[in-house]
Design a protein around this motif. Structure first.
Motif, PDB file in Angstrom:
ATOM      1  N   ASP A  61      90.997  70.418  80.912  1.00 32.26           N
ATOM      2  CA  ASP A  61      91.744  70.865  82.018  1.00 32.26           C
ATOM      3  C   ASP A  61      91.271  70.596  83.422  1.00 32.26           C
ATOM      4  O   ASP A  61      92.023  70.931  84.308  1.00 32.26           O
ATOM      5  CB  ASP A  61      92.115  72.300  81.767  1.00 32.26           C
ATOM      6  N   THR A  62      90.187  70.360  83.492  1.00 33.21           N
ATOM      7  CA  THR A  62      89.615  70.269  84.977  1.00 33.21           C
ATOM      8  C   THR A  62      89.571  68.636  85.455  1.00 33.21           C
ATOM      9  O   THR A  62      88.998  67.862  84.520  1.00 33.21           O
ATOM     10  CB  THR A  62      88.148  70.826  84.780  1.00 33.21           C
ATOM     11  N   LEU A  63      89.639  68.518  86.726  1.00 31.66           N
ATOM     12  CA  LEU A  63      89.651  67.161  87.370  1.00 31.66           C
ATOM     13  C   LEU A  63      88.731  66.956  88.514  1.00 31.66           C
ATOM     14  O   LEU A  63      88.802  67.899  88.966  1.00 31.66           O
ATOM     15  CB  LEU A  63      91.118  66.847  87.548  1.00 31.66           C
ATOM     16  N   CYS A  64      88.145  66.127  88.668  1.00 29.42           N
ATOM     17  CA  CYS A  64      87.190  65.644  89.664  1.00 29.42           C
ATOM     18  C   CYS A  64      88.324  64.644  90.625  1.00 29.42           C
ATOM     19  O   CYS A  64      88.283  63.755  90.132  1.00 29.42           O
ATOM     20  CB  CYS A  64      85.836  65.059  89.368  1.00 29.42           C
ATOM     21  N   LEU A  65      88.410  65.092  91.915  1.00 27.70           N
ATOM     22  CA  LEU A  65      89.246  64.290  92.563  1.00 27.70           C
ATOM     23  C   LEU A  65      88.297  64.056  94.034  1.00 27.70           C
ATOM     24  O   LEU A  65      87.209  64.509  94.293  1.00 27.70           O
ATOM     25  CB  LEU A  65      90.349  65.186  93.391  1.00 27.70           C
ATOM     26  N   ILE A 102      92.113  60.789  91.418  1.00 29.21           N
ATOM     27  CA  ILE A 102      91.513  61.303  90.300  1.00 29.21           C
ATOM     28  C   ILE A 102      90.285  60.387  89.838  1.00 29.21           C
ATOM     29  O   ILE A 102      90.423  59.309  89.535  1.00 29.21           O
ATOM     30  CB  ILE A 102      92.472  61.641  89.112  1.00 29.21           C
ATOM     31  N   ARG A 103      89.189  60.784  89.830  1.00 30.11           N
ATOM     32  CA  ARG A 103      87.975  59.993  89.587  1.00 30.11           C
ATOM     33  C   ARG A 103      87.497  60.403  88.043  1.00 30.11           C
ATOM     34  O   ARG A 103      86.773  59.423  87.590  1.00 30.11           O
ATOM     35  CB  ARG A 103      86.827  60.191  90.476  1.00 30.11           C
ATOM     36  N   MET A 104      87.421  61.654  87.575  1.00 36.19           N
ATOM     37  CA  MET A 104      86.995  62.090  86.533  1.00 36.19           C
ATOM     38  C   MET A 104      87.672  63.193  85.646  1.00 36.19           C
ATOM     39  O   MET A 104      88.217  64.069  86.494  1.00 36.19           O
ATOM     40  CB  MET A 104      85.515  62.254  86.704  1.00 36.19           C
ATOM     41  N   GLU A 105      87.654  62.986  84.436  1.00 34.66           N
ATOM     42  CA  GLU A 105      88.229  64.302  83.754  1.00 34.66           C
ATOM     43  C   GLU A 105      87.022  65.103  83.079  1.00 34.66           C
ATOM     44  O   GLU A 105      86.320  64.559  82.410  1.00 34.66           O
ATOM     45  CB  GLU A 105      89.067  63.962  82.667  1.00 34.66           C
ATOM     46  N   ILE A 106      87.097  66.497  83.433  1.00 33.83           N
ATOM     47  CA  ILE A 106      85.938  67.360  82.928  1.00 33.83           C
ATOM     48  C   ILE A 106      86.586  68.336  82.028  1.00 33.83           C
ATOM     49  O   ILE A 106      87.247  69.084  82.336  1.00 33.83           O
ATOM     50  CB  ILE A 106      85.448  68.008  84.225  1.00 33.83           C
ATOM     51  N   MET A 151     102.087  62.477  83.093  1.00 32.97           N
ATOM     52  CA  MET A 151     100.906  62.366  82.619  1.00 32.97           C
ATOM     53  C   MET A 151      99.807  61.851  83.569  1.00 32.97           C
ATOM     54  O   MET A 151     100.297  61.039  84.605  1.00 32.97           O
ATOM     55  CB  MET A 151     100.887  61.083  81.318  1.00 32.97           C
ATOM     56  N   MET A 152      98.591  62.287  83.561  1.00 30.46           N
ATOM     57  CA  MET A 152      97.815  61.907  84.567  1.00 30.46           C
ATOM     58  C   MET A 152      96.779  61.125  84.248  1.00 30.46           C
ATOM     59  O   MET A 152      96.204  61.410  83.091  1.00 30.46           O
ATOM     60  CB  MET A 152      97.121  63.373  85.081  1.00 30.46           C
ATOM     61  N   LYS A 153      96.120  60.137  85.116  1.00 29.60           N
ATOM     62  CA  LYS A 153      95.091  59.443  84.694  1.00 29.60           C
ATOM     63  C   LYS A 153      94.075  58.979  85.841  1.00 29.60           C
ATOM     64  O   LYS A 153      94.633  59.106  86.906  1.00 29.60           O
ATOM     65  CB  LYS A 153      95.758  58.099  83.929  1.00 29.60           C
ATOM     66  N   ILE A 154      92.797  58.349  85.446  1.00 30.12           N
ATOM     67  CA  ILE A 154      91.898  58.066  86.035  1.00 30.12           C
ATOM     68  C   ILE A 154      92.709  57.150  87.070  1.00 30.12           C
ATOM     69  O   ILE A 154      93.220  56.172  86.868  1.00 30.12           O
ATOM     70  CB  ILE A 154      90.778  57.621  85.611  1.00 30.12           C
ATOM     71  N   GLY A 155      92.677  57.440  88.762  1.00 35.89           N
ATOM     72  CA  GLY A 155      93.059  56.513  89.698  1.00 35.89           C
ATOM     73  C   GLY A 155      94.373  56.892  90.052  1.00 35.89           C
ATOM     74  O   GLY A 155      94.783  56.245  91.008  1.00 35.89           O
ATOM     75  N   ASP A 156      94.925  57.736  89.379  1.00 34.23           N
ATOM     76  CA  ASP A 156      96.026  58.573  90.109  1.00 34.23           C
ATOM     77  C   ASP A 156      96.025  58.939  91.305  1.00 34.23           C
ATOM     78  O   ASP A 156      94.866  59.698  91.756  1.00 34.23           O
ATOM     79  CB  ASP A 156      96.668  59.323  89.052  1.00 34.23           C
ATOM     80  N   ARG A 157      97.070  58.970  92.249  1.00 32.01           N
ATOM     81  CA  ARG A 157      96.855  59.472  93.553  1.00 32.01           C
ATOM     82  C   ARG A 157      97.720  60.544  94.030  1.00 32.01           C
ATOM     83  O   ARG A 157      98.904  60.321  93.385  1.00 32.01           O
ATOM     84  CB  ARG A 157      97.135  58.428  94.722  1.00 32.01           C
ATOM     85  N   PHE A 158      97.367  61.662  94.770  1.00 31.23           N
ATOM     86  CA  PHE A 158      97.916  62.870  95.000  1.00 31.23           C
ATOM     87  C   PHE A 158      97.818  63.245  96.357  1.00 31.23           C
ATOM     88  O   PHE A 158      96.667  63.063  96.874  1.00 31.23           O
ATOM     89  CB  PHE A 158      97.401  64.146  93.927  1.00 31.23           C
ATOM     90  N   ALA A 173      97.040  72.410  86.233  1.00 31.26           N
ATOM     91  CA  ALA A 173      98.163  73.167  86.572  1.00 31.26           C
ATOM     92  C   ALA A 173      98.230  73.419  87.966  1.00 31.26           C
ATOM     93  O   ALA A 173      99.214  73.306  88.604  1.00 31.26           O
ATOM     94  CB  ALA A 173      98.040  74.271  85.843  1.00 31.26           C
ATOM     95  N   SER A 174      96.984  73.648  88.716  1.00 28.35           N
ATOM     96  CA  SER A 174      96.940  73.763  90.036  1.00 28.35           C
ATOM     97  C   SER A 174      97.186  72.695  90.730  1.00 28.35           C
ATOM     98  O   SER A 174      97.753  72.780  91.907  1.00 28.35           O
ATOM     99  CB  SER A 174      95.560  74.187  90.297  1.00 28.35           C
ATOM    100  N   LEU A 175      96.958  71.371  90.311  1.00 31.79           N
ATOM    101  CA  LEU A 175      96.863  70.202  90.902  1.00 31.79           C
ATOM    102  C   LEU A 175      98.669  69.926  91.074  1.00 31.79           C
ATOM    103  O   LEU A 175      99.224  69.437  92.051  1.00 31.79           O
ATOM    104  CB  LEU A 175      96.540  69.005  90.309  1.00 31.79           C
TER     105      LEU A 175
END
Length: 58
Positions: A26-30, A19-23, A1-8, A44-46
């Motif tokens: 399925d889209t994330l703003c990093l 991760i700063r925002m979920e749009i 599970m992914m959440k705001i603040g997770d590091r990749f 999926a790409s992440l």
């Protein structure tokens, strides 16, 4: 599970993104760990291009 603040960490460049925002569903703003770079990506790409870093517990 992914959440705001997770590091990749990008498997190719070694850059660390947070991760700063979920749009939408399925889209994330990093954002780069240094606050400079920004990147939009699908979940999926992440999962394919980056590895999740464990949370730092102090």
């Amino acid at each position: 599970m992914m959440k705001i603040g997770d590091r990749f960490k990008d498997k190719t460049t070694g850059k660390i993104y947070i991760i700063r925002m979920e749009i939408g569903s399925d889209t994330l703003c990093l954002e780069g760990e240094n606050g400079l770079g920004r990147r939009l990506t699908g979940k999926a790409s992440l999962k394919r291009t980056c590895e999740k870093l464990e949370d730092i517990i102090s």
